[in-house]
Design a protein around this motif. Structure first.
Motif, PDB file in Angstrom:
ATOM      1  N   HIS A  34      43.927  37.774  35.172  1.00 11.10           N
ATOM      2  CA  HIS A  34      43.978  36.338  35.450  1.00 11.10           C
ATOM      3  C   HIS A  34      45.311  35.708  35.068  1.00 11.10           C
ATOM      4  CE1 HIS A  34      39.609  37.081  35.475  1.00 11.10           C
ATOM      5  NE2 HIS A  34      39.580  36.108  36.368  1.00 11.10           N
ATOM      6  N   TRP A  35      46.077  36.343  34.185  1.00 13.43           N
ATOM      7  CA  TRP A  35      47.394  35.805  33.833  1.00 13.43           C
ATOM      8  C   TRP A  35      48.487  36.863  33.857  1.00 13.43           C
ATOM      9  CZ3 TRP A  35      43.206  34.793  30.357  1.00 13.43           C
ATOM     10  CH2 TRP A  35      43.020  35.739  29.361  1.00 13.43           C
ATOM     11  N   SER A  36      48.214  37.954  34.539  1.00 11.84           N
ATOM     12  CA  SER A  36      49.246  38.972  34.698  1.00 11.84           C
ATOM     13  C   SER A  36      50.330  38.476  35.653  1.00 11.84           C
ATOM     14  CB  SER A  36      48.630  40.255  35.250  1.00 11.84           C
ATOM     15  OG  SER A  36      49.615  41.237  35.464  1.00 11.84           O
ATOM     16  N   PRO A  37      51.622  38.684  35.355  1.00 14.31           N
ATOM     17  CA  PRO A  37      52.688  38.261  36.286  1.00 14.31           C
ATOM     18  C   PRO A  37      52.536  38.944  37.637  1.00 14.31           C
ATOM     19  CG  PRO A  37      53.595  38.819  34.130  1.00 14.31           C
ATOM     20  CD  PRO A  37      52.168  39.269  34.117  1.00 14.31           C
ATOM     21  N   ARG A  39      42.193  27.365  31.071  1.00  9.04           N
ATOM     22  CA  ARG A  39      41.099  26.402  31.079  1.00  9.04           C
ATOM     23  C   ARG A  39      39.794  27.029  31.562  1.00  9.04           C
ATOM     24  NH1 ARG A  39      41.720  21.786  34.522  1.00  9.04           N
ATOM     25  NH2 ARG A  39      40.230  20.755  33.138  1.00  9.04           N
ATOM     26  N   ASN A  40      39.889  27.963  32.485  1.00  9.47           N
ATOM     27  CA  ASN A  40      38.699  28.574  33.060  1.00  9.47           C
ATOM     28  C   ASN A  40      38.103  29.656  32.167  1.00  9.47           C
ATOM     29  OD1 ASN A  40      37.747  30.964  35.284  1.00  9.47           O
ATOM     30  ND2 ASN A  40      36.878  28.929  35.528  1.00  9.47           N
ATOM     31  N   LYS A  41      38.948  30.377  31.440  1.00 12.03           N
ATOM     32  CA  LYS A  41      38.469  31.542  30.692  1.00 12.03           C
ATOM     33  C   LYS A  41      38.390  31.335  29.185  1.00 12.03           C
ATOM     34  CE  LYS A  41      38.048  33.855  34.450  1.00 12.03           C
ATOM     35  NZ  LYS A  41      36.678  34.125  34.978  1.00 12.03           N
ATOM     36  N   LEU A  42      39.316  30.581  28.611  1.00 15.43           N
ATOM     37  CA  LEU A  42      39.393  30.514  27.155  1.00 15.43           C
ATOM     38  C   LEU A  42      39.059  29.146  26.567  1.00 15.43           C
ATOM     39  CD1 LEU A  42      42.563  32.690  26.548  1.00 15.43           C
ATOM     40  CD2 LEU A  42      40.218  33.277  26.005  1.00 15.43           C
ATOM     41  N   GLU A  43      39.284  28.091  27.316  1.00 13.50           N
ATOM     42  CA  GLU A  43      38.988  26.763  26.783  1.00 13.50           C
ATOM     43  C   GLU A  43      37.486  26.517  26.899  1.00 13.50           C
ATOM     44  OE1 GLU A  43      41.305  22.571  27.001  1.00 13.50           O
ATOM     45  OE2 GLU A  43      40.368  23.202  28.879  1.00 13.50           O
ATOM     46  N   GLY A  44      36.792  26.641  25.805  1.00 11.87           N
ATOM     47  CA  GLY A  44      35.339  26.546  25.813  1.00 11.87           C
ATOM     48  C   GLY A  44      34.668  27.880  25.648  1.00 11.87           C
TER      49      GLY A  44
END
Length: 492
Positions: A384-387, A325-330
């Motif tokens: 931001h989404w690395s495990p 939501r912070n990086k890709l949505e928009g």
């Protein structure tokens, strides 16, 4: 009818009046009277002039008032200075008293020992570690120096748990610390105040709950590391650490897991004022890196053994949705806008009908399909989404404390007190900023989970769990609930 004598007297008075008002005097009587009144008026003028010289001028009155004001301010400064010195003296005496009493009675913090020091002696099983005859393993205690800052003896090393990890070691990880009876004879029930700094009140119940949670989290983590045989599998990622040797603290920055809050704290530790941090438009991470450069692997190995090392974790899919939501949505950021366009181009199979505006950026389903494809191709994940298991490598670095977003406020205060940084960090975060970081963003994301995961099916969920399942297990989160949110196999 007036008499003649009355008329002559009136004329004479009028003439005298004319002469006194400026005419020449011809009669001695009139001149005397006029001269007398004239001399009296002159005397009055001299008297008023003398009085004018005696009265103070407005400038003199202002200067005197200013002197009185300065004198009052000086007196107030002296009084408040003496009051502050008195409070400081009482605080120092109380601190000295608590330090001396801690040497005779064991506080909840005095019994903390580092995990590496215990395992170097040969860890005992959990059942035997609690007996009073085997307390020698807890002799390495915290030591104090540098204004009350405490470090962990033996520290958190990079070698993890004892060698030869396997399922048999499931119960070989001793608790983080052990509670001993207090010397006051009350069965360990001491006074209800902070054992670190008496200036700040701290609930003993909250402290005990935090210690229990930290202990359980370490136990769960190392058990999972041993079961999956990944102890030391991933090399430590020194690039993402913030280390302050002067404050005895090291933090692995997990993005989208309260990273903004602790970036703010490290900037304060780096010497930036609160006022500057509130008004500057510079990136917090850029400011922090100027004061805390990225360490090398050798520097990390040297520093972390003498510091309180910690990381803050978050429910994996909540963190994943927050990043989306912070990086890709928009797609507001240029880099992520380009990435979003690439995801849409590759994974968008159907286009909306005419008249319907397509979504700006990839959908959540398209984003997850991109993650699965990227993972299977061996690509490197965005931070931001690395495990977490590969980003901060908790199975290769023996972190002192593992904090969670669900108990963020309590855990952060515990970490601050453990490091002796109460004066520097406690109550330095603006309230509006703290609420926005820790409460609003977290609760909003948690409430949106069902809506976003309803966009995907069970197969895609299973593929995504292949990436993040280890994070769920390491940090004690439940992943099975998500099967109740997704579409059933026969959907559509």
């Amino acid at each position: 009818m007036f008499s003649k004598s009355t008329f002559l007297k009136g004329a004479a008075g009028a003439a005298a009046t004319v002469l006194c008002n400026g005419g020449a005097t011809s009669g001695s009587g009139t001149a005397t009277v006029c001269g007398t009144s004239s001399s009296s008026s002159i005397a009055e003028k001299h008297r008023f002039r003398k009085m004018g010289t005696l009265l103070p001028s407005p400038v003199k009155l202002f200067s005197k008032r200013r002197c009185y004001l300065c004198l009052k301010i000086a007196i107030l400064v002296v009084v408040f200075g003496l009051y502050f010195m008195l409070l400081l003296r009482e605080s120092m005496s109380a601190l000295t008293g608590s330090s001396s009493s801690s040497s005779s009675s064991t506080s909840p913090f005095a019994s903390m020992a580092s995990f590496a020091a215990l395992t170097s002696r040969g860890a005992k099983k959990a059942g035997g570690a609690g007996s009073s005859g085997k307390l020698d393993a807890w002799q390495d205690k915290r030591h104090h120096h540098g204004g009350g800052r405490a470090k962990q003896q033996g520290g958190s090393g990079l070698k993890g748990p004892p060698p030869g990890g396997g399922s048999k070691q499931r119960h070989q990880f001793p608790p983080l610390q052990q509670h001993l009876p207090a010397a006051d004879g009350n069965g360990g029930a001491g006074s209800n105040h902070s054992t670190l700094n008496p200036v700040y009140e701290y609930s003993d119940e909250m402290n005990a709950a935090a210690e229990t949670d930290f202990n359980e989290r370490r136990m769960v983590l190392w058990n999972v590391c041993a079961e999956h045989r990944i102890v030391g599998k991933y090399p430590p990622n020194a690039w993402e650490f913030f280390i302050s040797p002067g404050h005895g603290i090291a933090w692995c920055n997990i993005f989208k897991a309260a990273s903004s809050t602790w970036m703010y704290y490290f900037n304060i530790l780096g010497g930036y004022s609160v006022q500057y941090l509130q008004r500057t438009k510079a990136s917090p991470i850029d400011l922090a890196r100027k004061r805390f450069p990225r360490p090398t692997a050798n520097e990390l190995n040297d520093y972390i053994s003498n510091t309180i090392s910690f990381l803050i974790v978050r429910e994996p899919f909540e963190r994943l949705l927050s990043a989306y939501r912070n990086k890709l949505e928009g797609c507001r950021n240029k880099y992520y806008k380009l990435l979003g366009e690439q995801i849409v181009k590759k994974f968008r199979k159907t286009h909306p009908p005419k008249g319907v505006k397509p979504p700006h950026g990839p959908t959540f389903r398209e984003f997850l399909e991109f993650l699965v494809s990227h993972y299977r191709s061996g690509g490197r994940f965005d931070e931001h989404w690395s495990p977490v298991y590969s980003f901060c490598t908790p199975c290769s670095i023996n972190f002192t404390l593992i904090a969670k977003m669900e108990t963020f406020q309590r855990d952060s205060e515990y970490i601050i007190r453990q490091a002796g940084l109460e004066t520097l960090l406690l109550n330095k975060m603006p309230r509006y900023k703290a609420r926005w970081i820790t409460n609003r963003s977290t609760s909003d994301t948690r409430n949106l989970i069902p809506r976003y995961f309803a966009q995907i099916d069970e197969k895609l969920l299973t593929d995504v769990l292949e990436i993040y399942q280890l994070d769920f297990e390491l940090f004690g989160y439940n992943s099975t609930k998500y099967y109740g949110y997704v579409q059933s196999p026969d959907y559509g």
